[in-house]
Design a protein around this motif. Structure first.
Motif, PDB file in Angstrom:
ATOM      1  N   THR A  71     -30.047  41.315  41.711  1.00  0.00           N
ATOM      2  CA  THR A  71     -30.207  42.709  41.347  1.00  0.00           C
ATOM      3  C   THR A  71     -28.933  43.178  40.666  1.00  0.00           C
ATOM      4  O   THR A  71     -27.842  42.666  40.939  1.00  0.00           O
ATOM      5  CB  THR A  71     -30.494  43.600  42.567  1.00  0.00           C
TER       6      THR A  71
ATOM      7  N   LEU B 162     -32.404  53.331  32.976  1.00  0.00           N
ATOM      8  CA  LEU B 162     -32.535  52.170  32.100  1.00  0.00           C
ATOM      9  C   LEU B 162     -33.820  52.201  31.282  1.00  0.00           C
ATOM     10  O   LEU B 162     -34.889  52.588  31.772  1.00  0.00           O
ATOM     11  CB  LEU B 162     -32.482  50.887  32.922  1.00  0.00           C
TER      12      LEU B 162
ATOM     13  N   ASP C 159     -33.321  44.394  37.093  1.00  0.00           N
ATOM     14  CA  ASP C 159     -32.532  45.551  36.672  1.00  0.00           C
ATOM     15  C   ASP C 159     -33.020  46.760  37.459  1.00  0.00           C
ATOM     16  O   ASP C 159     -34.240  46.937  37.670  1.00  0.00           O
ATOM     17  CB  ASP C 159     -32.713  45.812  35.175  1.00  0.00           C
ATOM     18  N   THR C 160     -32.107  47.603  37.892  1.00  0.00           N
ATOM     19  CA  THR C 160     -32.508  48.757  38.697  1.00  0.00           C
ATOM     20  C   THR C 160     -31.855  50.024  38.154  1.00  0.00           C
ATOM     21  O   THR C 160     -30.732  49.996  37.644  1.00  0.00           O
ATOM     22  CB  THR C 160     -32.092  48.589  40.170  1.00  0.00           C
TER      23      THR C 160
ATOM     24  N   ALA D 228     -31.181  48.656  28.909  1.00  0.00           N
ATOM     25  CA  ALA D 228     -30.962  47.700  30.004  1.00  0.00           C
ATOM     26  C   ALA D 228     -30.413  46.408  29.420  1.00  0.00           C
ATOM     27  O   ALA D 228     -31.133  45.644  28.778  1.00  0.00           O
ATOM     28  CB  ALA D 228     -32.262  47.447  30.752  1.00  0.00           C
TER      29      ALA D 228
ATOM     30  N   ASN E  94     -38.189  46.984  35.112  1.00  0.00           N
ATOM     31  CA  ASN E  94     -37.092  47.701  35.752  1.00  0.00           C
ATOM     32  C   ASN E  94     -37.546  48.398  37.039  1.00  0.00           C
ATOM     33  O   ASN E  94     -38.662  48.920  37.125  1.00  0.00           O
ATOM     34  CB  ASN E  94     -36.531  48.728  34.771  1.00  0.00           C
TER      35      ASN E  94
END
Length: 398
Positions: A247, A187, A182-183, A202, A224
């Motif tokens: 991603t 988040l 997760d980017t 997220a 993250n």
């Protein structure tokens, strides 16, 4: 890398799956094979049944001895066959699955039998024909019978079939390793307090891990990745041994979309990006050494839809599937559907009495509508408006 024309989904699927190279073949115990795909054809090592068996509880008799009576000479039970040969006028008690004794050719079911001591008489109509209620040797399969071709998904039925055919293991490709990143600075881990209204939970990582949970995949969810190119590059490098890096977010060309420059810093190569589909346009596929990097959109519905049509086919192909693309089912439109623009459209719909009805909220961030949907109605690019009753291909959910 410049944007250029949007890539049709079918071409993107073809190019993505062309990158997939299944891993080594291993012999895996049957209990561990669920969700894999056969790496080689499965053939029988034995005959099934291995002998003529009774299909019912009752008595083994010779057809020519009807209507009896008979003398009970013994018993044939499953795993304990009657060892002698029945003579004319003799019968043997027999259980379902037991071997038919020599000298018998028919089963008289329990309901048609009347027994007094060692004497058996016919009490009902009796067997309808010679050979009644017998499972003949080899009626299911013979040795060397092809049971399933390479690329077949291994489910509970195939596991049982393989066991019955004499196998304790199956040849499959090894499990896959998948890293899910997760980017985004916005988040926050699921369930954690949100520091400001600008932050959101997220959801993509846990969703994608759940999508992969039924596959033979070891999925990891590293912390993250913040919106810094050094953080992106570090996160990618740390997972460079994975078969797939996924991603979510960061694959477009905004100031905070850093996936492409991070890949370039590590020597990765972008294969394609930006698809002619809705939701899901900002998809990117790259290679980092032997690892396939799949950059999915940050909007959760977009991530979900692209996972169905790209991630799962990729995983299936790497596991050796011969039919990797999702299967669709045809429904009739229950309401008119508008014409489609230049991008293939995946519409969240409910199935009501055999017809599909679009949900009102089709926003790419609307997870509640995704949860309410039974299917994704697939509308080709530039498709004209559809009327009530028109056939629509749908990708089923759940």
């Amino acid at each position: 890398m410049s944007g250029g024309a949007l890539l049709p989904l079918a071409e993107a699927q073809q190019r993505l799956l062309a990158l997939a190279r299944p891993g080594p073949i291993i012999d895996l115990p049957l209990a561990d094979c669920l969700g894999h795909y056969l790496a080689r054809p499965l053939t029988a090592r034995r005959r099934q049944p291995g002998a003529d068996l009774s299909a019912m509880d009752g008595y083994a008799i010779a057809w020519g001895d009807l209507p009896g009576p008979w003398r009970i000479a013994g018993e044939s039970a499953a795993g304990r066959p009657y060892a002698a040969t029945l003579s004319s006028g003799e019968a043997a008690r027999i259980s379902t699955g037991a071997i038919l004794p020599h000298g018998a050719d028919t089963i008289m079911v329990q309901e048609d039998a009347e027994r007094s001591g060692d004497t058996l008489r016919l009490a009902g109509k009796g067997p309808p024909e010679r050979g009644a209620h017998i499972r003949r040797a080899g009626h299911d399969f013979e040795p060397e019978t092809l049971l399933a071709p390479a690329g077949t998904p291994v489910d509970a039925r195939l596991i049982a079939l393989a066991a019955m055919a004499g196998h304790g293991t199956l040849p499959v490709h090894r499990r896959l390793s998948v890293a899910i990143l997760d980017t985004g600075d916005e988040l926050v881990p699921p369930g954690a307090p949100l520091p400001t209204p600008a932050h959101i939970p997220a959801s993509n990582g846990v969703m994608l891990a759940a999508i992969l949970a039924h596959c033979p995949v070891d999925a990891t969810l590293p912390p993250n990745v913040p919106d810094r190119i050094d953080a992106f590059a570090h996160a990618l490098a740390a997972q460079a041994d994975a078969d797939i890096i996924i991603t979510t977010g960061g694959a477009s060309v905004g100031d905070h979309d850093l996936l492409q420059p991070a890949l370039a810093r590590l020597g990765g190569s972008v294969q394609f990006w930006r698809l002619a589909m809705r939701p899901g346009k900002p998809v990117m596929v790259a290679q980092l050494g032997q690892t396939i990097v799949l950059g999915l959109p940050g909007n959760p519905v977009s991530a979900f839809v692209t996972a169905q049509v790209l991630l799962l086919p990729l995983v299936r192909t790497l596991l050796g599937a011969t039919q990797a693309l999702p299967q669709t089912r045809e429904y009739r439109a229950g309401t008119p559907l508008p014409a489609v623009g230049s991008r293939q459209d995946f519409v969240r719909v409910q199935v009501i009495e055999g017809t599909i009805h679009p949900l009102g909220n089709q926003d790419s961030g609307a997870l509640h509508a995704l949860w309410q949907a039974d299917a994704l109605a697939i509308r080709p690019a530039n498709a004209p408006a559809a009327g009530i009753g028109d056939p629509i291909d749908c990708l089923m959910l759940g």
